[in-house]
Design a protein around this motif. Sequence first.
Motif, PDB file in Angstrom:
ATOM      1  N   ILE A 136      -5.492  -3.269   7.317  1.00 19.61           N
ATOM      2  CA  ILE A 136      -4.456  -2.248   7.484  1.00 19.61           C
ATOM      3  C   ILE A 136      -4.745  -1.056   6.585  1.00 19.61           C
ATOM      4  O   ILE A 136      -4.676   0.097   7.021  1.00 19.61           O
ATOM      5  N   ALA A 137      -5.105  -1.313   5.336  1.00 18.95           N
ATOM      6  CA  ALA A 137      -5.410  -0.211   4.412  1.00 18.95           C
ATOM      7  C   ALA A 137      -6.587   0.611   4.930  1.00 18.95           C
ATOM      8  O   ALA A 137      -6.550   1.844   4.897  1.00 18.95           O
ATOM      9  N   GLN A 138      -7.623  -0.045   5.416  1.00 18.50           N
ATOM     10  CA  GLN A 138      -8.775   0.680   5.959  1.00 18.50           C
ATOM     11  C   GLN A 138      -8.383   1.507   7.176  1.00 18.50           C
ATOM     12  O   GLN A 138      -8.809   2.655   7.327  1.00 18.50           O
ATOM     13  N   GLY A 139      -7.557   0.926   8.051  1.00 17.84           N
ATOM     14  CA  GLY A 139      -7.114   1.650   9.240  1.00 17.84           C
ATOM     15  C   GLY A 139      -6.304   2.881   8.865  1.00 17.84           C
ATOM     16  O   GLY A 139      -6.545   3.969   9.387  1.00 17.84           O
ATOM     17  N   PHE A 140      -5.383   2.741   7.925  1.00 19.10           N
ATOM     18  CA  PHE A 140      -4.566   3.864   7.515  1.00 19.10           C
ATOM     19  C   PHE A 140      -5.397   4.917   6.776  1.00 19.10           C
ATOM     20  O   PHE A 140      -5.189   6.112   6.969  1.00 19.10           O
TER      21      PHE A 140
ATOM     22  N   ILE B 195       0.833  -1.210   0.000  1.00 20.92           N
ATOM     23  CA  ILE B 195       0.000   0.000   0.000  1.00 20.92           C
ATOM     24  C   ILE B 195       0.872   1.267   0.000  1.00 20.92           C
ATOM     25  O   ILE B 195       0.416   2.347   0.377  1.00 20.92           O
ATOM     26  N   ASN B 196       2.121   1.099  -0.409  1.00 18.53           N
ATOM     27  CA  ASN B 196       3.067   2.207  -0.594  1.00 18.53           C
ATOM     28  C   ASN B 196       3.392   2.973   0.681  1.00 18.53           C
ATOM     29  O   ASN B 196       3.438   4.206   0.688  1.00 18.53           O
ATOM     30  N   ILE B 197       3.618   2.222   1.748  1.00 18.46           N
ATOM     31  CA  ILE B 197       4.061   2.807   3.011  1.00 18.46           C
ATOM     32  C   ILE B 197       5.381   2.145   3.381  1.00 18.46           C
ATOM     33  O   ILE B 197       5.467   0.911   3.397  1.00 18.46           O
ATOM     34  N   THR B 198       6.408   2.947   3.641  1.00 19.97           N
ATOM     35  CA  THR B 198       7.681   2.378   4.058  1.00 19.97           C
ATOM     36  C   THR B 198       7.577   1.967   5.516  1.00 19.97           C
ATOM     37  O   THR B 198       6.714   2.466   6.261  1.00 19.97           O
TER      38      THR B 198
ATOM     39  N   ALA C 170       3.092   6.521  11.558  1.00 18.06           N
ATOM     40  CA  ALA C 170       2.206   5.570  12.240  1.00 18.06           C
ATOM     41  C   ALA C 170       3.034   4.489  12.921  1.00 18.06           C
ATOM     42  O   ALA C 170       4.196   4.249  12.559  1.00 18.06           O
ATOM     43  N   ILE C 171       2.409   3.842  13.894  1.00 14.10           N
ATOM     44  CA  ILE C 171       3.045   2.745  14.620  1.00 14.10           C
ATOM     45  C   ILE C 171       2.033   1.615  14.754  1.00 14.10           C
ATOM     46  O   ILE C 171       0.898   1.846  15.186  1.00 14.10           O
TER      47      ILE C 171
END
Length: 122
Positions: free
Chosen positions: A111-115, A24-27, A48-49
């Motif tokens: 995870i995508a929904q949370g972010f 989802i393009n998050i490092t 984020a953590i």
Amino acid sequence: MKHCLVVDDSDVIRKVAKRILEEINITSTEAETADQALELCRQALPDAILLDWSMPSMRPIEFIELLRAEAGGDQPVIFFCTSEYDREHISEAMKAGADRYLMKPFDRESIAQGFASVGLLS
């Protein structure tokens, strides 16, 4: 690009989270303990953590409280991750400063929904 710190004593969970975050393009950066995570946050705050409930060396509540007391420590979005739906643990984490919780095992969609829910994904 947004950055997430994955804090979990399980190597497998950290690797799964890292793979999903990459999709989802998050490092991401990984920490095996809350102590390591706090030191990494002191070096450079993530956006984020993902924080596991069961951590060696420091309770996650203590980590949240210490991080939130640091300069800029109010900025990272903390996702409290647990494998059990325990209202007491979730409530305790939210009161300490966690922003959201994710149930484990998590997947790409959760995870995508949370972010996305906190504006970290467009």
